[in-house]
Design a protein around this motif. Structure first.
Motif, PDB file in Angstrom:
ATOM      1  N   VAL A 169       0.814  -1.215   0.000  1.00  0.00           N
ATOM      2  CA  VAL A 169       0.000   0.000   0.000  1.00  0.00           C
ATOM      3  C   VAL A 169       0.849   1.268   0.000  1.00  0.00           C
ATOM      4  CG1 VAL A 169      -1.985  -1.100   1.077  1.00  0.00           C
ATOM      5  CG2 VAL A 169      -0.233  -0.075   2.520  1.00  0.00           C
ATOM      6  N   ASN A 170       2.094   1.183   0.471  1.00  0.00           N
ATOM      7  CA  ASN A 170       2.909   2.399   0.548  1.00  0.00           C
ATOM      8  C   ASN A 170       3.452   2.838  -0.803  1.00  0.00           C
ATOM      9  OD1 ASN A 170       4.679  -0.029   0.941  1.00  0.00           O
ATOM     10  ND2 ASN A 170       6.304   1.518   0.812  1.00  0.00           N
ATOM     11  N   VAL A 171       3.348   1.985  -1.829  1.00  0.00           N
ATOM     12  CA  VAL A 171       3.813   2.392  -3.158  1.00  0.00           C
ATOM     13  C   VAL A 171       2.647   2.867  -4.027  1.00  0.00           C
ATOM     14  CG1 VAL A 171       5.755   0.792  -3.026  1.00  0.00           C
ATOM     15  CG2 VAL A 171       3.661   0.066  -4.172  1.00  0.00           C
ATOM     16  N   ARG A 172       1.453   2.919  -3.468  1.00  0.00           N
ATOM     17  CA  ARG A 172       0.275   3.425  -4.168  1.00  0.00           C
ATOM     18  C   ARG A 172      -0.022   4.841  -3.682  1.00  0.00           C
ATOM     19  NH1 ARG A 172      -3.556  -0.670  -6.199  1.00  0.00           N
ATOM     20  NH2 ARG A 172      -5.059   1.051  -6.088  1.00  0.00           N
ATOM     21  N   SER A 173      -0.363   5.722  -4.625  1.00  0.00           N
ATOM     22  CA  SER A 173      -0.716   7.084  -4.230  1.00  0.00           C
ATOM     23  C   SER A 173      -1.984   7.110  -3.376  1.00  0.00           C
ATOM     24  CB  SER A 173      -0.905   7.968  -5.470  1.00  0.00           C
ATOM     25  OG  SER A 173      -1.968   7.472  -6.288  1.00  0.00           O
ATOM     26  N   ASP A 174      -2.874   6.124  -3.587  1.00  0.00           N
ATOM     27  CA  ASP A 174      -4.110   6.050  -2.795  1.00  0.00           C
ATOM     28  C   ASP A 174      -3.974   5.081  -1.627  1.00  0.00           C
ATOM     29  OD1 ASP A 174      -3.995   3.677  -4.185  1.00  0.00           O
ATOM     30  OD2 ASP A 174      -6.024   3.792  -5.023  1.00  0.00           O
ATOM     31  N   GLY A 175      -2.747   4.762  -1.236  1.00  0.00           N
ATOM     32  CA  GLY A 175      -2.527   3.828  -0.141  1.00  0.00           C
ATOM     33  C   GLY A 175      -3.241   4.200   1.150  1.00  0.00           C
ATOM     34  N   PRO A 176      -3.175   5.478   1.589  1.00  0.00           N
ATOM     35  CA  PRO A 176      -3.913   5.842   2.814  1.00  0.00           C
ATOM     36  C   PRO A 176      -5.416   5.611   2.699  1.00  0.00           C
ATOM     37  CG  PRO A 176      -2.256   7.511   2.302  1.00  0.00           C
ATOM     38  CD  PRO A 176      -2.302   6.579   1.126  1.00  0.00           C
ATOM     39  N   GLN A 177      -5.989   5.865   1.520  1.00  0.00           N
ATOM     40  CA  GLN A 177      -7.424   5.617   1.337  1.00  0.00           C
ATOM     41  C   GLN A 177      -7.722   4.125   1.401  1.00  0.00           C
ATOM     42  OE1 GLN A 177      -7.451   8.107  -2.355  1.00  0.00           O
ATOM     43  NE2 GLN A 177      -9.491   8.701  -1.654  1.00  0.00           N
ATOM     44  N   ILE A 178      -6.893   3.315   0.740  1.00  0.00           N
ATOM     45  CA  ILE A 178      -7.087   1.862   0.754  1.00  0.00           C
ATOM     46  C   ILE A 178      -7.021   1.341   2.181  1.00  0.00           C
ATOM     47  CG2 ILE A 178      -6.103  -0.352   0.045  1.00  0.00           C
ATOM     48  CD1 ILE A 178      -7.421   1.097  -2.243  1.00  0.00           C
ATOM     49  N   GLN A 179      -6.029   1.809   2.941  1.00  0.00           N
ATOM     50  CA  GLN A 179      -5.868   1.334   4.308  1.00  0.00           C
ATOM     51  C   GLN A 179      -7.039   1.767   5.191  1.00  0.00           C
ATOM     52  OE1 GLN A 179      -1.909   2.011   5.724  1.00  0.00           O
ATOM     53  NE2 GLN A 179      -2.249   0.944   7.662  1.00  0.00           N
ATOM     54  N   ALA A 180      -7.551   2.979   4.957  1.00  0.00           N
ATOM     55  CA  ALA A 180      -8.700   3.452   5.740  1.00  0.00           C
ATOM     56  C   ALA A 180      -9.962   2.666   5.403  1.00  0.00           C
ATOM     57  CB  ALA A 180      -8.920   4.940   5.489  1.00  0.00           C
TER      58      ALA A 180
END
Length: 250
Positions: free
Chosen positions: A185-196
């Motif tokens: 998830v940290n290499v995706r720009s939307d990683g914080p959204q995915i994790q949330a």
């Protein structure tokens, strides 16, 4: 000789108001029922144009009628309306696996969705299923079947996280088929959204977050505990995976 009477003729004049009302009422009720259905659930799939017809430019779109605009504006949520059997977590996994180049923030913080335009995603609220299928393919039964056949085990990880590294290393010793799908998830720009979104759907806000057929089985600590208790191999096999390695031996 008795006079002859002319045969009686049936009345063929225009129908009276009562007769007209009897004919019109059923038609009115059918139209009203159809209107209410479209208002609540949107247009049925069999009334939608196929991609081929859309491509030849017939000029039809959901914007061409008020009912279409209402259906378009109404969110299509998992477990409701036309999709009572769809889970949002499966729709999220479909988006990640089948649209690897797409991002929830690709369009200046939003995502471009077929028929909706640019949509801003709030990870704290239920997400419209159409966001997870941005190309307009809403065959969720097929998406879910293929997902569970090809990617029954999905690991949400971060490349620098030591706990993620430990979990991935342990799973590698099991030599699982099909292999785990790793999502960094940290290499995706939307990683914080995915994790949330994952935190809302699974109750787990940290990584690794390991999903077996769409349900979390925990993180690194839980994985190692099941391994130490000799429960992990059986859990994976019950989930439809084939374990070919000697668990725990590198």
């Amino acid at each position: 000789m008795a006079p002859k009477h002319a045969p009686a003729r049936s009345w063929s004049g225009p129908p009276g108001p009562y007769r007209r009302r009897r004919v019109l009422w059923p038609i009115f009720l059918v139209l009203l029922t159809c209107f209410i259905y479209v208002w609540l659930y949107g247009s049925p799939d069999f009334l939608s144009l196929s991609p081929a017809l859309k491509d030849i430019g017939l000029g039809f779109s959901p914007d061409s009628s008020r009912a279409g605009r209402v259906a378009q504006a109404r969110p299509q949520l998992a477990g409701e309306g036309l999709y009572p059997d769809v889970r949002e977590v499966d729709a999220l996994l479909h988006f990640i696996v089948d649209h690897p180049e797409r991002r929830l923030d690709e369009d200046g913080g939003s995502i471009r969705v077929e028929g909706l335009g640019s949509v801003s995603v709030d990870p704290e609220a239920a997400v419209d299923l159409r966001v997870y299928a941005p190309d307009g393919d809403y065959d969720w039964a097929e998406h879910t079947r293929r997902l569970k056949d090809q990617y029954p085990l999905v690991v949400f990880s971060k490349t620098y996280c030591p706990y993620s590294q430990k979990a991935k290393a342990l799973l590698a010793t099991y030599d699982i088929s099909p292999p785990p799908k790793i999502v960094e998830v940290n290499v995706r720009s939307d990683g914080p959204q995915i994790q949330a979104i994952l935190a809302r759907l699974t109750g787990r806000s940290t990584v690794p977050n390991i999903l077996l057929k769409g349900s979390t089985i925990g993180g690194s600590d839980e994985l190692h505990r099941m391994h130490d208790e000799h429960r992990l191999k059986r859990l994976l096999e019950e989930g439809g995976l084939v374990v070919k390695g000697e668990p725990g031996k590198e």
